[in-house]
Write a protein that holds these residues in place. Structure first.
Motif, PDB file in Angstrom:
ATOM      1  N   ARG A   2      39.274  36.053  33.611  1.00  0.00           N
ATOM      2  CA  ARG A   2      38.539  34.802  33.840  1.00  0.00           C
ATOM      3  C   ARG A   2      39.464  33.600  33.608  1.00  0.00           C
ATOM      4  O   ARG A   2      40.216  33.567  32.635  1.00  0.00           O
ATOM      5  N   THR A   3      39.397  32.652  34.526  1.00  0.00           N
ATOM      6  CA  THR A   3      40.289  31.483  34.497  1.00  0.00           C
ATOM      7  C   THR A   3      39.519  30.250  34.950  1.00  0.00           C
ATOM      8  O   THR A   3      38.683  30.341  35.856  1.00  0.00           O
ATOM      9  N   ASP A  16      38.872  34.132  39.075  1.00  0.00           N
ATOM     10  CA  ASP A  16      39.636  35.230  38.493  1.00  0.00           C
ATOM     11  C   ASP A  16      41.077  35.116  38.939  1.00  0.00           C
ATOM     12  O   ASP A  16      41.344  34.839  40.105  1.00  0.00           O
ATOM     13  N   THR A  17      42.011  35.308  38.002  1.00  0.00           N
ATOM     14  CA  THR A  17      43.430  35.333  38.366  1.00  0.00           C
ATOM     15  C   THR A  17      44.035  36.628  37.820  1.00  0.00           C
ATOM     16  O   THR A  17      43.427  37.293  36.972  1.00  0.00           O
ATOM     17  N   THR A  18      45.240  36.957  38.295  1.00  0.00           N
ATOM     18  CA  THR A  18      45.915  38.172  37.842  1.00  0.00           C
ATOM     19  C   THR A  18      46.341  38.007  36.389  1.00  0.00           C
ATOM     20  O   THR A  18      46.930  36.983  36.029  1.00  0.00           O
ATOM     21  N   GLU A 120      42.081  33.928  30.041  1.00  0.00           N
ATOM     22  CA  GLU A 120      41.954  34.898  28.948  1.00  0.00           C
ATOM     23  C   GLU A 120      43.266  35.211  28.252  1.00  0.00           C
ATOM     24  O   GLU A 120      43.287  35.414  27.041  1.00  0.00           O
ATOM     25  N   GLU A 121      44.361  35.284  29.004  1.00  0.00           N
ATOM     26  CA  GLU A 121      45.652  35.612  28.389  1.00  0.00           C
ATOM     27  C   GLU A 121      46.784  34.780  28.987  1.00  0.00           C
ATOM     28  O   GLU A 121      46.755  34.441  30.177  1.00  0.00           O
ATOM     29  N   PRO A 306      30.949  28.551  24.934  1.00  0.00           N
ATOM     30  CA  PRO A 306      31.697  29.576  25.659  1.00  0.00           C
ATOM     31  C   PRO A 306      32.514  28.905  26.762  1.00  0.00           C
ATOM     32  O   PRO A 306      32.031  27.956  27.405  1.00  0.00           O
ATOM     33  N   ALA A 307      33.752  29.385  26.965  1.00  0.00           N
ATOM     34  CA  ALA A 307      34.660  28.718  27.903  1.00  0.00           C
ATOM     35  C   ALA A 307      34.030  28.508  29.279  1.00  0.00           C
ATOM     36  O   ALA A 307      34.190  27.452  29.899  1.00  0.00           O
ATOM     37  N   MET A 308      33.292  29.512  29.742  1.00  0.00           N
ATOM     38  CA  MET A 308      32.773  29.434  31.099  1.00  0.00           C
ATOM     39  C   MET A 308      31.608  28.438  31.243  1.00  0.00           C
ATOM     40  O   MET A 308      31.124  28.197  32.331  1.00  0.00           O
ATOM     41  N   ASP A 309      31.177  27.835  30.130  1.00  0.00           N
ATOM     42  CA  ASP A 309      30.134  26.794  30.202  1.00  0.00           C
ATOM     43  C   ASP A 309      30.730  25.412  30.468  1.00  0.00           C
ATOM     44  O   ASP A 309      30.024  24.410  30.459  1.00  0.00           O
TER      45      ASP A 309
END
Ligand SMILES: [Zn+2]
Ligand SMILES: [Zn+2]
Length: 331
Positions: A2-3, A16-18, A120-121, A306-309
């Motif tokens: 998730r990005t 979404d990213t790699t 995420e990373e 939450p990040a996605m909010d």
């Protein structure tokens, strides 16, 4: 993984990213757990951030957990919680060789000039991680914010008992006040917004707080003044505030020219200083000040999400009247 991408001013894209692969020699892969939101992110969202291009992954105030270490890395291990120094300096220019890595000639800041931590990373150099067994990821995310204050106070070199005045009580102004307090300075604040002035007065009981420029000009009597607003009108007016022989430190910045009346500047024999970012030694000191409780940023964190909010929450964080001191996104 998730990005969150800031595609253009005012528009976040949840996508979404790699995921990054294995870290190379000297590198560390970390899972991003906490992301502090600050003025830089708000300016980028509004399209007013200097040296900024789109699309960009924001996030430069990071609390992370190590997920893999590359060859030759011994300072951190899998599972360590760390703060990230987001200032990627070149190590070779004159500024770096003189130890002033904070103003490296080729500086690239994560989340500003290159993609940052709203994913995420990420992989970062091991040299840019400060581990702590005691601090939460939210506290670790705020190390960078405090660094701005630590460095600015270092630029101003306050004496114990010296009368100081901080303009603006956002997170940067609060950070400056924390380090002035540690130096034993006499604290003053000019802040127009009641809620922010009230919050600072609660945190610093001995604070002299002024609600307008005229009052500060008449009563503050400060030899050392810090502008933490990045507001052109405030920075212009700030020249009126130091007494004769005083110093003025510009901590906040904006895109444009600052002008001042030269005879006034000379009559007072003022010293004007800029402050940019912070050095690794300042970051390390902050980690230990937080661990020993000499600075406590937990009361600053007025909002966790939450990040996605982000899409839903971010616009409200732009509004100073919403009373958000510091927001932290969590992955
Ligand atoms: Zn920041
Ligand atoms: Zn450099």
């Amino acid at each position: 993984m998730r990005t969150i991408i800031l595609a253009e001013p005012g528009k976040f894209l949840l996508t979404d990213t790699t995921a990054p692969g294995e870290p190379g020699p000297g590198e560390v892969r970390v899972a991003v757990r906490g992301i502090g939101i600050c003025g830089t992110d708000l300016h980028a969202y509004r399209g007013k951030q200097p040296f900024f291009s789109y699309p960009r992954i924001l996030g430069h105030e990071l609390g992370v957990e190590v997920t893999a270490v590359g060859e030759g890395v011994s300072a951190v291990k899998r599972g360590d919680r760390c703060s990230v120094n987001p200032y990627m300096n070149c190590g070779e220019c004159g500024a770096c060789r003189r130890g002033t890595t904070n103003c490296c000639e080729k500086l690239r800041v994560l989340g500003v000039h290159v993609d940052g931590g709203m994913r995420e990373e990420i992989v970062v150099p091991a040299t840019h991680l400060y581990p702590s067994e005691k601090l939460s990821v939210a506290q670790l995310a705020l190390v960078e914010t405090l660094g701005i204050g630590a460095h600015a106070v270092g630029r101003g070199k306050p004496q114990p008992g010296e009368r100081t005045l901080v303009i603006g009580a956002g997170p940067i102004g609060l950070a400056v006040l924390e380090f002035l307090k540690l130096e034993g300075a006499d604290l003053g604040l000019l802040e127009l917004v009641d809620s922010r002035r009230g919050f600072a007065a609660e945190r610093f009981p001995a604070l002299r707080a002024y609600s307008n420029l005229e009052e500060a000009q008449a009563k503050s009597d400060a030899t050392l003044v810090f502008d933490c607003t990045g507001n052109p009108a405030s920075m212009h007016a700030a020249f009126k505030l130091p007494v004769n022989g005083g110093r003025l430190v510009f901590v906040g910045l904006f895109v444009g020219d600052v002008t001042f009346h030269d005879p006034e500047f000379h009559r007072k024999e003022l010293t004007l200083l800029a402050s940019r970012n912070a050095r690794p030694d300042e970051h390390r000191r902050i980690v230990s000040l937080l661990e020993t409780g000499q600075i406590d940023t937990n009361p600053w964190i007025s909002e966790r999400a939450p990040a996605m909010d982000i899409v839903m929450r971010f616009p409200r964080w732009l509004d100073p009247a919403a009373g958000v001191v510091k927001a932290v996104l969590e992955f």
